[in-house]
Design a protein around this motif. Structure first.
Motif, PDB file in Angstrom:
ATOM      1  N   UNK A  57       0.818  -1.217   0.000  1.00 35.86           N
ATOM      2  CA  UNK A  57       0.000   0.000   0.000  1.00 35.86           C
ATOM      3  C   UNK A  57       0.845   1.257   0.000  1.00 35.86           C
ATOM      4  N   UNK A  58       2.059   1.184   0.521  1.00 36.20           N
ATOM      5  CA  UNK A  58       2.942   2.357   0.583  1.00 36.20           C
ATOM      6  C   UNK A  58       4.230   2.102  -0.188  1.00 36.20           C
ATOM      7  N   UNK A  59       4.108   1.435  -1.312  1.00 36.12           N
ATOM      8  CA  UNK A  59       5.295   1.080  -2.091  1.00 36.12           C
ATOM      9  C   UNK A  59       6.044   2.313  -2.579  1.00 36.12           C
ATOM     10  N   UNK A  60       5.309   3.324  -3.034  1.00 32.82           N
ATOM     11  CA  UNK A  60       5.982   4.529  -3.510  1.00 32.82           C
ATOM     12  C   UNK A  60       6.654   5.313  -2.413  1.00 32.82           C
ATOM     13  N   UNK A  61       6.028   5.372  -1.246  1.00 29.67           N
ATOM     14  CA  UNK A  61       6.596   6.122  -0.129  1.00 29.67           C
ATOM     15  C   UNK A  61       7.832   5.441   0.447  1.00 29.67           C
ATOM     16  N   UNK A  62       7.868   4.114   0.410  1.00 34.57           N
ATOM     17  CA  UNK A  62       8.944   3.348   1.052  1.00 34.57           C
ATOM     18  C   UNK A  62       9.986   2.855   0.060  1.00 34.57           C
ATOM     19  N   UNK A  63      10.011   3.404  -1.146  1.00 33.65           N
ATOM     20  CA  UNK A  63      11.027   3.073  -2.160  1.00 33.65           C
ATOM     21  C   UNK A  63      11.074   1.569  -2.402  1.00 33.65           C
ATOM     22  N   UNK A  64       9.914   1.006  -2.805  1.00 35.60           N
ATOM     23  CA  UNK A  64       9.847  -0.435  -3.023  1.00 35.60           C
ATOM     24  C   UNK A  64      10.614  -0.884  -4.260  1.00 35.60           C
ATOM     25  N   UNK A  65      10.968   0.049  -5.152  1.00 38.53           N
ATOM     26  CA  UNK A  65      11.710  -0.325  -6.346  1.00 38.53           C
ATOM     27  C   UNK A  65      13.193  -0.507  -6.083  1.00 38.53           C
ATOM     28  N   UNK A  66      13.633  -0.267  -4.880  1.00 37.84           N
ATOM     29  CA  UNK A  66      15.040  -0.427  -4.522  1.00 37.84           C
ATOM     30  C   UNK A  66      15.160  -1.455  -3.402  1.00 37.84           C
ATOM     31  N   UNK A  67      16.260  -2.210  -3.362  1.00 35.86           N
ATOM     32  CA  UNK A  67      16.430  -3.215  -2.306  1.00 35.86           C
ATOM     33  C   UNK A  67      16.676  -2.562  -0.953  1.00 35.86           C
ATOM     34  N   UNK A  68      16.253  -3.271   0.082  1.00 36.32           N
ATOM     35  CA  UNK A  68      16.445  -2.774   1.445  1.00 36.32           C
ATOM     36  C   UNK A  68      17.864  -3.102   1.900  1.00 36.32           C
ATOM     37  N   UNK A  69      18.661  -2.119   2.311  1.00 35.00           N
ATOM     38  CA  UNK A  69      19.982  -2.429   2.882  1.00 35.00           C
ATOM     39  C   UNK A  69      19.820  -3.101   4.237  1.00 35.00           C
ATOM     40  N   UNK A  70      20.027  -4.402   4.278  1.00 33.32           N
ATOM     41  CA  UNK A  70      19.702  -5.191   5.467  1.00 33.32           C
ATOM     42  C   UNK A  70      20.528  -4.766   6.672  1.00 33.32           C
ATOM     43  N   UNK A  71      21.818  -4.523   6.463  1.00 30.96           N
ATOM     44  CA  UNK A  71      22.679  -4.149   7.596  1.00 30.96           C
ATOM     45  C   UNK A  71      22.226  -2.828   8.211  1.00 30.96           C
TER      46      UNK A  71
END
Length: 383
Positions: free
Chosen positions: A131-145
């Protein structure tokens, strides 16, 4: 293992307070992850990302304060006769309290990570996934560290603060007889910090920029205003015990009766314990008054964004819950005195009337002070 057993065996009310700590930690963890998502999605706006992370420090501090207050009122870590004989001395109970705080905060951080991944769309099969893909930058991977490092901040801070607050030999015991006539020394320092904070806000506002440095309005805003508000908040929190002590003296002025004398003496004795969270609540309310005044006076200003609203809600809820928890702690400290008064024949209505008097005089003093500080804080930005 002992901490988990004590956590599981406590009353439902205590479990509810721990769940509230976990919920507050989840909110802070989600804000930190949203800041990380903004930084990942906007690599060219590193100053704005740093200021968003700075805004997260305020909800984090409020959550840590609430976690410490809950740990102090936890009945499972209160020293009781016979516990030292089985190896549960003051140092071991402090470790148990810190471990209980760590469990609750770690649970909250885990919930924040799951919610963040769910709103990004990384976890599917549930309502509102992505639902908040655009706000949370879903097109980029999450830096896990980086994500795990940010999520470890609230549990580490709350656990360390709880261990320090509950360490053996701490100085939060009730004052000896006669010491409650002694005015707390933080009042002049608090007044000085409030004055310095207001002066810093005035200087920063004259330097250029407009508005408050909140998410969504970072660019072009004077960062010195936030620093001045922080000094003002610290000043109010520092002056809180002295103001509460003065309220106790005010109740006993002008030939007090038995009820006013009892209310005043109890308030003076509780001033070091309840005055600081009351001052923090006053600081938060004054900041809200200043923010509302500035945003109402600006032409065409937008409402607070969802993340800003979440952070403000966390601050208000956590500081208010901390105040209520401190009042519960004060009630626990004076339980023996209350029982002694009832055995001596004091009517319960006298105790209830004294409690209402204490609450009334605190509201009558702190509300005008809060309004005055908030109005003065808004003047440099609206003038």
């Amino acid at each position: 293992m002992l901490a988990l057993r004590l956590v599981r065996g406590t009353r439902p009310v205590v479990q509810l307070r721990r769940l509230l700590v976990a919920a507050a930690t989840a909110g802070v963890g989600f804000l930190l992850l949203c800041t990380l998502g903004y930084a990942v999605g906007h690599p060219d706006r590193s100053p704005a990302s740093a200021l968003r992370l700075l805004w997260c420090a305020l909800p984090l501090a409020a959550t840590v304060q609430f976690a410490v207050a809950v740990a102090r009122t936890d009945p499972s870590v209160r020293p009781r006769p016979g516990l030292s004989a089985v190896g549960l001395g003051p140092a071991r109970l402090t470790a148990v309290a810190a471990a209980s705080t760590a469990v609750a905060c770690t649970l909250g951080s885990a919930v924040a990570l799951l919610l963040y991944l769910h709103l990004r769309g990384d976890l599917t099969g549930l309502p509102f996934d992505g639902a908040a893909a655009g706000l949370l930058a879903a097109d980029r991977p999450v830096p896990l560290a980086a994500a795990l490092t940010l999520l470890a901040l609230p549990p580490a801070a709350a656990t360390t603060a709880a261990g320090l607050a509950l360490r053996p030999g701490r100085t939060d015991a009730p004052a000896p007889r006669g010491a409650e006539r002694t005015l707390p020394s933080g009042l002049p320092w608090g007044v000085a910090l409030v004055a310095v904070g207001l002066a810093a806000e005035t200087y920063a506002a004259r330097g250029g920029g407009s508005g408050l440095p909140l998410p969504g309005r970072f660019d072009g805003s004077p960062t010195g205003v936030l620093a001045g508000w922080v000094l003002t908040a610290i000043g109010l929190a520092t002056a809180g015990p002295g103001i509460a002590h003065g309220c106790g003296r005010l109740l006993q002025a002008f030939r007090p009766g038995a009820v006013r004398l009892l209310a005043g003496r109890v308030l003076m004795d509780e001033a070091p314990r309840i005055g600081r969270p009351l001052g923090v609540v006053g600081a938060v309310l004054s900041g809200l008054i200043a923010a509302a005044t500035v945003y109402a006076s600006g032409p065409g200003t937008d409402a607070f964004g969802p993340l800003t609203g979440l952070g403000a809600l966390l601050i208000v809820v956590c500081t208010t819950a901390t105040l209520l928890t401190a009042a519960l702690e004060s009630r626990q400290y004076r339980a023996r005195t209350t029982e002694a008064l009832l055995r001596l024949g004091a009517p319960p209505t006298v105790l209830r009337t004294a409690a209402l008097m204490r609450a009334g005089v605190l509201l009558a003093v702190f509300l005008p002070v809060t309004w005055l500080v908030g109005t003065l804080a808004a003047l440099p930005l609206t003038g």
